[in-house]
Design a protein around this motif. Structure first.
Motif, PDB file in Angstrom:
ATOM      1  N   VAL A 349       0.827  -1.253   0.070  1.00  0.00           N
ATOM      2  CA  VAL A 349      -0.002   0.135  -0.043  1.00  0.00           C
ATOM      3  C   VAL A 349       0.921   1.226  -0.183  1.00  0.00           C
ATOM      4  O   VAL A 349       1.668   1.544   0.780  1.00  0.00           O
ATOM      5  CB  VAL A 349      -0.744   0.138   1.200  1.00  0.00           C
ATOM      6  CG1 VAL A 349      -1.845   1.177   1.292  1.00  0.00           C
ATOM      7  CG2 VAL A 349      -1.989  -1.286   1.089  1.00  0.00           C
ATOM      8  N   LEU A 391      -9.617  -4.217   0.816  1.00  0.00           N
ATOM      9  CA  LEU A 391      -8.809  -4.792  -0.075  1.00  0.00           C
ATOM     10  C   LEU A 391      -9.141  -6.106  -0.529  1.00  0.00           C
ATOM     11  O   LEU A 391      -8.465  -6.553  -1.298  1.00  0.00           O
ATOM     12  CB  LEU A 391      -7.154  -4.458   0.206  1.00  0.00           C
ATOM     13  CG  LEU A 391      -6.661  -2.894   0.375  1.00  0.00           C
ATOM     14  CD1 LEU A 391      -5.454  -2.879   0.826  1.00  0.00           C
ATOM     15  CD2 LEU A 391      -7.024  -2.407  -1.066  1.00  0.00           C
ATOM     16  N   CYS A 429       0.301  -4.004  -5.813  1.00  0.00           N
ATOM     17  CA  CYS A 429       0.302  -2.473  -4.953  1.00  0.00           C
ATOM     18  C   CYS A 429      -0.606  -1.667  -5.406  1.00  0.00           C
ATOM     19  O   CYS A 429      -1.348  -1.510  -6.591  1.00  0.00           O
ATOM     20  CB  CYS A 429       1.793  -2.013  -5.564  1.00  0.00           C
ATOM     21  SG  CYS A 429       2.239  -0.574  -4.560  1.00  0.00           S
ATOM     22  N   VAL A 430      -1.115  -0.895  -4.450  1.00  0.00           N
ATOM     23  CA  VAL A 430      -2.389  -0.196  -4.444  1.00  0.00           C
ATOM     24  C   VAL A 430      -1.782   1.224  -3.946  1.00  0.00           C
ATOM     25  O   VAL A 430      -1.091   1.237  -3.206  1.00  0.00           O
ATOM     26  CB  VAL A 430      -3.701  -0.358  -3.870  1.00  0.00           C
ATOM     27  CG1 VAL A 430      -4.167  -1.805  -4.241  1.00  0.00           C
ATOM     28  CG2 VAL A 430      -3.445  -0.506  -2.416  1.00  0.00           C
ATOM     29  N   TRP A 432      -3.218   4.333  -2.142  1.00  0.00           N
ATOM     30  CA  TRP A 432      -4.180   4.818  -1.277  1.00  0.00           C
ATOM     31  C   TRP A 432      -4.529   6.186  -1.276  1.00  0.00           C
ATOM     32  O   TRP A 432      -3.684   7.042  -0.530  1.00  0.00           O
ATOM     33  CB  TRP A 432      -4.135   4.137  -0.008  1.00  0.00           C
ATOM     34  CG  TRP A 432      -5.057   4.637   1.046  1.00  0.00           C
ATOM     35  CD1 TRP A 432      -6.297   4.792   0.656  1.00  0.00           C
ATOM     36  CD2 TRP A 432      -4.786   4.730   2.514  1.00  0.00           C
ATOM     37  NE1 TRP A 432      -7.066   5.239   1.919  1.00  0.00           N
ATOM     38  CE2 TRP A 432      -6.285   5.147   2.970  1.00  0.00           C
ATOM     39  CE3 TRP A 432      -3.795   4.919   3.271  1.00  0.00           C
ATOM     40  CZ2 TRP A 432      -6.655   5.576   4.176  1.00  0.00           C
ATOM     41  CZ3 TRP A 432      -3.927   5.049   4.692  1.00  0.00           C
ATOM     42  CH2 TRP A 432      -5.209   5.373   5.196  1.00  0.00           C
ATOM     43  N   LEU A 511       0.802  -0.086 -10.301  1.00  0.00           N
ATOM     44  CA  LEU A 511      -0.161  -0.014  -8.901  1.00  0.00           C
ATOM     45  C   LEU A 511      -1.611   0.527  -9.430  1.00  0.00           C
ATOM     46  O   LEU A 511      -1.673   1.312 -10.460  1.00  0.00           O
ATOM     47  CB  LEU A 511       0.464   0.900  -7.953  1.00  0.00           C
ATOM     48  CG  LEU A 511       0.960   2.367  -8.271  1.00  0.00           C
ATOM     49  CD1 LEU A 511      -0.145   3.168  -8.260  1.00  0.00           C
ATOM     50  CD2 LEU A 511       2.089   2.847  -7.302  1.00  0.00           C
ATOM     51  N   ARG A 512      -2.574   0.077  -8.462  1.00  0.00           N
ATOM     52  CA  ARG A 512      -3.873   0.343  -8.723  1.00  0.00           C
ATOM     53  C   ARG A 512      -4.252   1.654  -7.869  1.00  0.00           C
ATOM     54  O   ARG A 512      -3.690   1.826  -6.850  1.00  0.00           O
ATOM     55  CB  ARG A 512      -4.742  -0.806  -8.426  1.00  0.00           C
ATOM     56  CG  ARG A 512      -4.469  -2.023  -9.188  1.00  0.00           C
ATOM     57  CD  ARG A 512      -4.805  -3.236  -8.546  1.00  0.00           C
ATOM     58  NE  ARG A 512      -4.536  -4.609  -9.318  1.00  0.00           N
ATOM     59  CZ  ARG A 512      -4.758  -5.856  -8.914  1.00  0.00           C
ATOM     60  NH1 ARG A 512      -5.519  -5.881  -7.663  1.00  0.00           N
ATOM     61  NH2 ARG A 512      -4.167  -6.647  -9.576  1.00  0.00           N
ATOM     62  N   CYS A 514      -6.723   3.708  -5.330  1.00  0.00           N
ATOM     63  CA  CYS A 514      -7.758   3.495  -4.731  1.00  0.00           C
ATOM     64  C   CYS A 514      -8.301   4.789  -3.681  1.00  0.00           C
ATOM     65  O   CYS A 514      -7.659   5.598  -3.708  1.00  0.00           O
ATOM     66  CB  CYS A 514      -7.309   2.481  -3.373  1.00  0.00           C
ATOM     67  SG  CYS A 514      -7.147   0.559  -3.704  1.00  0.00           S
ATOM     68  N   MET A 518     -10.854   2.319  -0.129  1.00  0.00           N
ATOM     69  CA  MET A 518     -10.220   1.138  -0.794  1.00  0.00           C
ATOM     70  C   MET A 518     -10.992   0.663  -1.891  1.00  0.00           C
ATOM     71  O   MET A 518     -10.761  -0.562  -2.138  1.00  0.00           O
ATOM     72  CB  MET A 518      -9.968   0.186   0.482  1.00  0.00           C
ATOM     73  CG  MET A 518      -9.067   0.366   1.565  1.00  0.00           C
ATOM     74  SD  MET A 518      -7.496   0.791   0.839  1.00  0.00           S
ATOM     75  CE  MET A 518      -6.598   1.353   2.392  1.00  0.00           C
ATOM     76  N   VAL A 520     -11.349   0.162  -5.868  1.00  0.00           N
ATOM     77  CA  VAL A 520      -9.970   0.307  -6.820  1.00  0.00           C
ATOM     78  C   VAL A 520     -10.939   1.153  -8.018  1.00  0.00           C
ATOM     79  O   VAL A 520     -12.064   0.755  -8.355  1.00  0.00           O
ATOM     80  CB  VAL A 520      -9.635  -0.672  -6.995  1.00  0.00           C
ATOM     81  CG1 VAL A 520      -8.781  -0.889  -8.233  1.00  0.00           C
ATOM     82  CG2 VAL A 520      -9.063  -1.701  -5.728  1.00  0.00           C
ATOM     83  N   PRO A 528      -9.110  -3.878 -12.957  1.00  0.00           N
ATOM     84  CA  PRO A 528      -8.572  -2.583 -12.388  1.00  0.00           C
ATOM     85  C   PRO A 528      -7.570  -1.766 -13.340  1.00  0.00           C
ATOM     86  O   PRO A 528      -6.978  -2.636 -14.195  1.00  0.00           O
ATOM     87  CB  PRO A 528      -7.521  -3.141 -11.251  1.00  0.00           C
ATOM     88  CG  PRO A 528      -8.068  -4.425 -10.866  1.00  0.00           C
ATOM     89  CD  PRO A 528      -8.882  -4.907 -12.028  1.00  0.00           C
ATOM     90  N   SER A 530      -4.588   0.420 -13.932  1.00  0.00           N
ATOM     91  CA  SER A 530      -3.276   0.934 -13.384  1.00  0.00           C
ATOM     92  C   SER A 530      -3.021   2.309 -13.388  1.00  0.00           C
ATOM     93  O   SER A 530      -3.647   2.912 -14.367  1.00  0.00           O
ATOM     94  CB  SER A 530      -2.031  -0.088 -13.673  1.00  0.00           C
ATOM     95  OG  SER A 530      -1.765   0.168 -14.989  1.00  0.00           O
TER      96      SER A 530
END
Length: 852
Positions: A349, A391, A429-430, A432, A511-512, A514, A518, A520, A528, A530
């Motif tokens: 995260v 998540l 990987c997100v 946030w 990475l996404r 959020c 959370m 997405v 998702p 990216s």
């Protein structure tokens, strides 16, 4: 002279015999084109080519000598063939005897042939006269090997793997109508029996293809350049590689847009339920030139969902250390990975919080976290465990819960140095964005982009888009995207301004995004999107394909104006410069982008893992109390108040000549008035540095000059340059290609593209603006002399060579009236050059320079 006329005017039997003999040779060399066709069917300058070429020209030269001896006239066709020889001679300058250092860039069919020969003992027949049938055979064999052999996949570079994925998706019509690929296959079957030496990408190719979209046409061109043997010359690779690399990049952009547009069309136009229909593949990554990372396993990752992914993950895990701690999402507690037989899969995260901690610090104890955490004004850290439940994953790595927060803790020091492995080992990987509440407007903006892409680049009846549907997305995207701060027209979410999150973006380009809760950001089919995909989508590619098609697809400007949300997404990409960084992903571009980012302290630590510049940090020694500084600033001078000297020197050593390619305001510092003859003292100018003293959205460092990455080789002298504490570079050896003091050499001009940074006064103001003066085809010596005038000396200094073309810096110094040999000279970087023709290697010259 015309051959018939020459025969009539022949005065001796010897002349008659000469005309008869050379007429027979003309039939071979010119009239029936057998020689041309035969040579074209061979790789240029191959052994077979050279044998035939030399044989015919030996005959020709003997006859030409005989012509002179008997006093015969030259014939008209001789001018034609001698121009052919001249063109051949020019190409010989670019002859390459080995492709070992560029095998990761060659066309897919050629990579297949080399692998089959060297690894399998197979010799695949090369028949360039029938390149279509050869292409279909090689395409089939390539797909078979790619699916079955991990060893074969391992011999391909990430870009070659990406190119295959683009073609494989296209061939299987995974997100395009099947009728176009069916028509393509039928056309190839029609062309296969016919012998031809015409390149399918040339304007003279006598066939028009069936295509209903830019996507399909760009994929066709990619197939031609990857598998049609006439499109490749292994002994003269430079021109072909330039085209191939460009086509790979353009095809990848269209694949990303078409994949997203296909999903949007199914959800908004066809209104197909999300769970109906075949599962769409993951989004393609952009094609990036990864030469800077070729020895770094972290940047060799295959495309998401690729069959090669499993082997890559196993390799990374075997060569790196897992994080010390993870957060158990369901149990809501920090756990040690050493307590597991194997480190479990986890999600990283990325978020920002350090700039918003209270002063003085207020410490908070979160249940089941072994250390106290600094409270911040953005959110209550005690609420984070519940947020992470959204998540839907078992374990996460979040710095607050998984990185000991005491800077002096040895575990903190080791984990900060292990950031690359921690992020690269994660399954996802997100980002946030805790100041973003929802994606309603952003989703509508992206849908509008997708439908405009279809309207403007596709005429297939199965992908028609009505004005009403586009109008609906326009209305929904009529306010700014949620990625901008509420109430602020052009200020991105706080996540985009952090230096730490830039590092995490580079370590996980996919990475996404959020929201605070959370949620997405996803496409219409639930996949998702990216950050890399988002930044590709914000700009619709408009370059018209060059392949001739039966149906002309024009870029139609019939769609209504771009909605505000789309404009804000484009603005975000430009302001943050992330669109460019994510497209190229070179360490020097990342380092330059760091100038735009904020960091409360320790700027080098915050970006070092993204640059793979970590040895200076790992070599920090404990102090007398056994503590290791997390900043690395204890005994180092901060250059331009930004980075420690040891960090900068390591970066320069790793980046090589690329370190010195940044354009900056400082490059025009001495252009108008060179105000010192003896030096700069301790004044930090930093004309050679890719970073600046001031940090924020407006930076005095603009970007890195783009250099060719076909076969780049640094000049030997660059490795000897030494960066000093005052941001100057000490140079005792330099590859001087030319200077303003050189004598004119009209017989040997050096043609170059030259860019010089200037400072111009703004009319009606005391302020000045910086401009770039570019001469696309300058006589280098004359240009340097013109720039120098009577008060300066200009030098063109080589940084690197690419297939004989030189790239380098333009340096300026004051002209000293009575110069002493060997005296230290002070210079400033003021521009760049690229030679337009092949030149011999430039030797190193001993100098005594300091470039401020």
């Amino acid at each position: 002279m015309d051959p018939a006329e020459a025969m009539e005017q022949a005065e001796t039997p010897e002349q008659v015999q000469h005309y008869q003999d050379i007429d027979a040779l003309a039939g071979v060399m010119v009239e029936d084109q057998k020689l041309y066709n035969y040579l074209t069917s061979l790789y240029q300058f191959s052994e077979a080519y050279e044998a035939e070429w030399n044989d015919k020209w030996t005959q020709y030269d003997a006859m030409e000598q005989r012509r002179i001896e008997v006093g015969a006239q030259r014939l008209d066709w001789q001018e034609i063939v001698e121009r052919w020889r001249d063109e051949d001679a020019k190409m010989r300058i670019e002859y390459v005897d080995s492709l070992a250092d560029i095998m990761g860039k060659v066309p897919l069919y050629y990579a297949l042939h080399v692998y089959a020969s060297e690894q399998l003992g197979e010799e695949l027949e090369i028949d360039r006269l029938h390149s279509w049938s050869m292409a279909m055979r090689d395409w089939s064999r390539f797909r078979e090997l790619y699916e079955s052999s991990a060893d074969f996949r391992g011999h391909l570079s990430p870009n070659q793997q990406t190119s295959f994925r683009i073609l494989d998706d296209w061939w299987n019509s995974r997100y395009s109508p099947a009728s176009d690929i069916e028509a393509f296959v039928a056309s190839v079957e029609l062309l296969s029996p016919v012998a031809s030496v015409t390149l399918p990408t040339s304007s003279s190719f006598p066939y028009r293809w069936t295509s209903h979209s830019y996507y399909h046409t760009h994929c066709m061109e990619l197939f031609f350049r990857e598998f049609h043997a006439m499109e490749w010359e292994p002994h003269v690779p430079r021109p072909k590689l330039r085209n191939l690399i460009a086509v790979r990049g353009e095809a990848a952009r269209h694949a990303i847009h078409m994949r997203f547009a296909w999903a949007t069309h199914r959800s908004l136009v066809l209104e197909t339920p999300e769970d109906e229909g075949p599962r769409l593949p993951e989004y393609m990554k952009p094609v990036r030139e990864m030469d800077f990372w070729k020895d770094n396993i972290y940047f060799q990752e295959p495309q998401p969902g690729d069959v090669a992914q499993e082997g890559y993950v196993e390799k990374v895990q075997s060569l790196t250390n897992p994080p010390l701690y993870l957060w158990d999402v369901q149990e809501k507690k920090t756990v040690r990975t050493s307590d597991f037989e194997k480190c479990p899969d986890y999600m990283c995260v990325s978020h920002t919080w350090g700039r918003w901690t209270y002063r003085p610090p207020q410490m908070v104890q979160v249940p089941n976290v072994p250390w106290e955490i600094k409270a911040n004004t953005l959110y209550d850290v005690r609420d984070v465990p519940d947020m992470l439940l959204g998540l839907n994953t078992e374990y996460v790595w979040l710095d607050l819960f998984c990185l000991p927060q005491d800077d002096d803790d040895p575990e903190h020091h080791s984990e900060v140095g292990n950031q690359t492995a921690i992020f690269r080992r994660s399954k996802a990987c997100v980002a946030w964005l805790n100041d973003v509440e929802e994606w309603t407007v952003t989703s509508a903006a992206l849908s509008n982009v997708a439908l405009r892409y279809l309207r403007n680049t596709c005429i297939h009846p199965d992908l028609e888009v009505s004005d009403e549907v586009i109008e609906a997305t326009y209305d929904a995207a009529h306010s700014p995207s949620e990625l901008l701060k509420r109430g602020m027209r052009d200020e991105p979410s706080s996540w985009f301004s952090s230096l730490w999150t830039l590092q995490e973006t580079v370590l996980c380009p996919d990475l996404r995004l959020c929201t605070r809760t959370m949620n997405v950001l996803s496409d219409g089919r639930g996949t998702p999107i990216s950050l890399s995909t988002l930044l590709t989508l914000v700009k619709i590619p408009t370059q018209r394909p060059t392949i001739p098609t039966r149906d002309i697809i024009g870029f139609q400007n019939t769609v209504h104006q771009v909605p505000p949300a789309c404009q804000t997404l484009q603005s975000l990409s430009l302001k943050t410069q992330l669109g460019h960084v994510m497209r190229v992903l070179t360490p020097i571009d990342v380092m330059i982008n760091a100038n735009l980012r904020a960091c409360k302290r320790s700027r080098a630590v915050a970006i070092m893992s993204a640059l793979d510049v970590v040895e200076w940090y790992k070599e920090r020694k404990p102090d007398k109390d056994g503590k290791v500084s997390s900043t690395g600033y204890d005994d180092d001078e901060l250059i331009l108040g930004t980075f420690p000297l040891s960090f900068v020197r390591e970066a320069a050593k790793k980046f090589g000549s690329a370190f010195y390619t940044a354009m900056s305001d400082m490059n025009s510092h001495r252009m108008e008035k060179f105000d010192t003859l003896t030096g700069y003292g301790d004044y930090q100018v930093g004309s050679m540095m890719p970073f600046t003293r001031n940090h924020g959205w407006v930076s005095s460092v603009y970007g890195a000059i783009t250099t060719s990455q076909l076969r780049k080789r640094d000049h030997e002298s660059v490795a000897t340059w030494v960066i000093q504490e005052n941001a100057a570079v000490r140079i005792r050896q330099a590859g001087i290609l030319a200077s303003s003091e050189d004598a004119p050499q009209e017989d040997k001009p050096i043609e170059a593209l030259m860019t010089i940074m200037r400072s111009e006064k703004i009319e009606g103001s005391e302020r000045r603006k910086k401009t770039a003066d570019t001469d696309p085809k300058a006589d280098m010596r004359a240009k340097l002399k013109e720039l120098a005038g009577k008060k300066s000396i200009y030098y063109a200094v080589v940084l690197s060579d690419d297939f004989g073309q030189q790239f380098g810096l333009v340096l300026q110094t004051a002209k000293i009236r009575l110069p002493t040999p060997g005296i230290k000279r002070y210079l400033c970087k003021v521009g760049f050059f690229w030679t337009l023709q092949m030149t011999d290697p430039v030797p190193s010259t001993k100098v005594n320079w300091v470039v401020a």
